[in-house]
Every structure is written in C-alpha cells, then in structure tokens.
Design a protein around this motif. Sequence first.
Motif, PDB file in Angstrom:
ATOM      1  N   ASP A  11       3.615  83.801  46.059  1.00  0.00           N
ATOM      2  CA  ASP A  11       2.611  84.866  45.982  1.00  0.00           C
ATOM      3  C   ASP A  11       1.808  84.839  44.681  1.00  0.00           C
ATOM      4  O   ASP A  11       0.876  85.616  44.525  1.00  0.00           O
ATOM      5  CB  ASP A  11       3.243  86.245  46.208  1.00  0.00           C
ATOM      6  CG  ASP A  11       4.280  86.615  45.169  1.00  0.00           C
ATOM      7  OD1 ASP A  11       4.718  85.736  44.403  1.00  0.00           O
ATOM      8  OD2 ASP A  11       4.684  87.794  45.145  1.00  0.00           O
ATOM      9  N   SER A  36       2.425  84.273  51.021  1.00  0.00           N
ATOM     10  CA  SER A  36       3.448  85.261  51.381  1.00  0.00           C
ATOM     11  C   SER A  36       4.395  84.683  52.427  1.00  0.00           C
ATOM     12  O   SER A  36       4.048  83.746  53.156  1.00  0.00           O
ATOM     13  CB  SER A  36       2.805  86.539  51.942  1.00  0.00           C
ATOM     14  OG  SER A  36       2.257  86.299  53.223  1.00  0.00           O
ATOM     15  N   MET A  65       8.972  87.310  45.874  1.00  0.00           N
ATOM     16  CA  MET A  65       7.623  87.556  46.394  1.00  0.00           C
ATOM     17  C   MET A  65       7.541  88.979  46.913  1.00  0.00           C
ATOM     18  O   MET A  65       8.538  89.554  47.344  1.00  0.00           O
ATOM     19  CB  MET A  65       7.291  86.578  47.525  1.00  0.00           C
ATOM     20  CG  MET A  65       7.223  85.131  47.096  1.00  0.00           C
ATOM     21  SD  MET A  65       6.642  84.045  48.413  1.00  0.00           S
ATOM     22  CE  MET A  65       8.019  84.110  49.568  1.00  0.00           C
TER      23      MET A  65
END
Length: 129
Positions: A11, A36, A65
Amino acid sequence: MKKLRAVVVDDQRGQLMYASRMLRTSSFEVIAAVESGEAALKFLGLTGENDVKVDVDLILTDHDMTGISGYELLLELKKSELSNVPVVILSADANEERIKKCMDGGALMFLEKPLQAKDVANVYNAIVE
C-alpha cells in the motif's frame, strides 16, 4: 532462465515500485503491482467479480497494509484455488512472533524490508527447486 510471473502488493507506492523493480531486474515478470490486498484478490479472480484465473508463480506482499493485511491475504490465498502459489511476506517489522505466524500460515518466506537482490535470488531458487 525461465521468467516467473509475479504479483506485487504494497500500500506504499514507493515500496511497491521498488519491489517491482527488484523483481524485474532478476528473473521475474511483474504481471501486476497493486496497492491493496483487496486489489490483489480482485486481480487474481478471487472476489467473485470476475472468473478470470491468472497464471502466477509468486505473490510478494507487504505485511502491514490498510484493509486486508498481507497475513490476511496469505490466509485467503491458501484457502483458494491458488493455494499452491508461493506467497512471500515483506515487512520492516520482522519480529519472531510475526514471522512464525506467517510461516505457519503457509508463507514460502518472510523477508525484512528493504528487499535485496540476494532475497530475490533466494525466492527464485526456492520456487524453481
């Protein structure tokens, strides 16, 4: 040397591009670099939104993340039809408990950031052996 197909998940855009570049300069073709865990699942056809199955040899994912963590992504992958695809977890925080949890969850390797050329070579060798 056969090029292996990889999906990179992080991310943090800078880390995503760095890891992708490290793989590309070695023996990998990066077929997707996504920001993601959710985007990775969608790309891999595991969300029910599409049924396109991707031919992939490695999933390299950051652990920390927003949304689905790298560990949660690993668990989703291991209970899917892609359960045999090697997953490597990257993290700046490589504490023993985290490493054990990921390895017990089915990760091929747990690597500390930043990704190094020797790490990429070790990943490649572990997959082709």
